[in-house]
Design an enzyme around this catalytic site. Structure first.
Site, short mmCIF file in Angstrom:
data_model
loop_
_atom_site.label_atom_id
_atom_site.label_comp_id
_atom_site.label_asym_id
_atom_site.label_seq_id
_atom_site.Cartn_x
_atom_site.Cartn_y
_atom_site.Cartn_z
N ARG A 19 36.53 76.83 9.05
CA ARG A 19 37.30 76.16 9.78
C ARG A 19 38.82 75.29 9.53
NH1 ARG A 19 33.02 77.55 10.73
NH2 ARG A 19 32.14 77.73 13.22
N ARG A 78 34.14 48.81 15.02
CA ARG A 78 34.88 49.96 14.31
C ARG A 78 35.11 50.72 12.61
NH1 ARG A 78 35.43 44.91 14.21
NH2 ARG A 78 36.46 43.74 12.22
N VAL A 117 40.61 43.78 -5.55
CA VAL A 117 41.47 44.12 -5.79
C VAL A 117 42.71 43.20 -6.05
CG1 VAL A 117 42.66 46.36 -5.75
CG2 VAL A 117 40.76 46.83 -4.77
N ASP A 137 43.08 45.59 3.91
CA ASP A 137 42.87 44.73 5.12
C ASP A 137 44.23 43.07 5.25
OD1 ASP A 137 41.23 42.48 3.61
OD2 ASP A 137 40.43 42.38 5.38
N GLU A 140 49.30 41.30 0.06
CA GLU A 140 48.88 40.81 -0.69
C GLU A 140 48.22 42.20 -1.36
OE1 GLU A 140 46.64 37.91 -2.78
OE2 GLU A 140 47.72 38.11 -4.45
N CYS A 195 43.34 39.99 11.49
CA CYS A 195 42.18 41.00 12.70
C CYS A 195 41.44 40.05 12.93
CB CYS A 195 41.82 42.28 12.11
SG CYS A 195 42.99 43.45 11.63
#
Ligand SMILES: [Zn+2]
Length: 351
Positions: A19, A78, A117, A137, A140, A195
């Protein structure tokens, strides 16, 4: 005989992608190209889990997933790849995401890295990648990614979500503006909502992750002609979609024009020290970044108990106590794990 057998196997393998292969400019050739490409997804939270999901289902060759965090129940509204069982087991997100995606598409080679990280780890994580996707998120990590990708000439797609809106842009070092060109210097710690203080809506994340993934797929398919060359700003609640055409500006950029990698070279960025015997971790930024404690107290009050005076702000959340000082230093009590301490600091103070 052998050749036709191989051809037959490839056709079998490609069958599931029929598809998308019939889409204009994709084809069997594009699908094979995709299967030879390697992508690093930095952060496997809300954005990262949606992005990894899209790319694994689309059939990229190799996915490297990097995340420092564990699955919690508060992630489930989420973060698309995770279940209550993952939260109950306290599985690292990179591990839970890899497990789920291997069930979805066993053709994709998936590597998970449970890692913070930072300037010590980022270059190894992106080495050999054809594309880096931002599922981070905090600022930095994004600015660090920007430096690392510009330094190594790796295309990357930036994305960020807060509340009901988000931003995304594809960045090709040397061709498009970099993140620093687009957004200016990194906002100092504590100066922007996160957040955790401003909330976040699942479908807003899904929308930005989808837009990020589309630009990422164009890059992987060598369809640069189709890139938006834009900063997309989307508010899914108000229905405002804005497309801001981007081009390299005349002003010199310290990162992409001058090759100054302050975060990567760790002249800036946060440093953690485990405070022995105290079940606590100290975090401080280099150089010291002043924190506006009064403003921060106002933002944190709705979330947990806050005590503030001229010298410090004390805040309790997730079983830990964060003590913040005006020079940007923090002591996180209740953990001896620098990764957890950094995560809390990034979440509530905002790196
Ligand atoms: Zn730049």
């Amino acid at each position: 005989m052998e050749a036709s057998q191989t051809m037959h196997n490839v056709t079998d393998r490609l069958e599931r992608y029929s598809r998308q292969m019939i889409l204009p400019g994709w084809g069997r050739e594009g699908q094979i190209r995709l299967s030879e490409r390697s992508v690093t997804v930095v952060g496997c939270g809300a954005l990262g889990s949606h992005i990894a999901n899209h790319l694994a289902r689309a059939g990229v060759g190799r996915l490297l997933l990097a995340d420092r965090d564990f699955v919690e129940y508060s992630n489930l509204p989420r973060q698309a790849l995770y279940s209550e069982a993952d939260a109950a087991a306290g599985l690292p997100k990179a591990v839970a995401a890899a497990q789920r995606l291997r069930q979805v598409n066993s053709q994709v080679e998936i590597e998970s890295h449970v890692v913070d990280v930072n300037s010590d780890t980022v270059e190894e994580l992106i080495a050999g990648a054809d594309l880096v996707m931002d599922g981070a998120d905090n600022f930095e990590v994004r600015y660090l990614l920007n430096e690392a990708c510009v330094k190594h000439g790796i295309p990357w797609v930036y994305g960020g979500v807060l509340g009901t809106y988000g931003l995304t842009a594809a960045i090709i070092p040397g061709e498009t503006p970099c993140l620093y060109c687009l957004l200016g210097p990194m906002p100092p710690p504590g100066s922007v909502p996160t957040c955790e203080t401003a909330g976040v809506l699942g479908p807003a994340v899904a929308t930005i992750a989808a837009l990020e993934s589309v630009e990422g797929l164009k890059l992987l398919l060598d369809r640069r002609d189709a890139l938006l060359n834009s900063l997309m700003v989307v508010d899914v609640w108000t229905g405002d979609f804005e497309r801001i055409q981007t081009q390299r500006s005349q002003t010199r950029c310290p990162v992409c024009d001058d090759g100054r990698y302050e975060l990567l070279d760790a002249e800036r960025g946060s440093l953690t020290v485990v405070l022995c015997g105290r079940n606590a971790v100290q975090i401080h930024s280099r150089p010291a970044q002043a924190l506006n404690l009064a403003a921060l107290a106002g933002r944190l009050e709705g979330i947990g108990p806050v005590v503030a005076n001229d010298y410090l702000l004390r805040f309790e959340v997730d079983g830990c106590q964060l003590t913040l000082f005006p020079d940007g230093r923090a002591i996180v009590k209740g953990t001896a794990d620098p990764i957890q301490a950094r995560a809390l600091y990034a979440r509530y103070v905002g790196l």
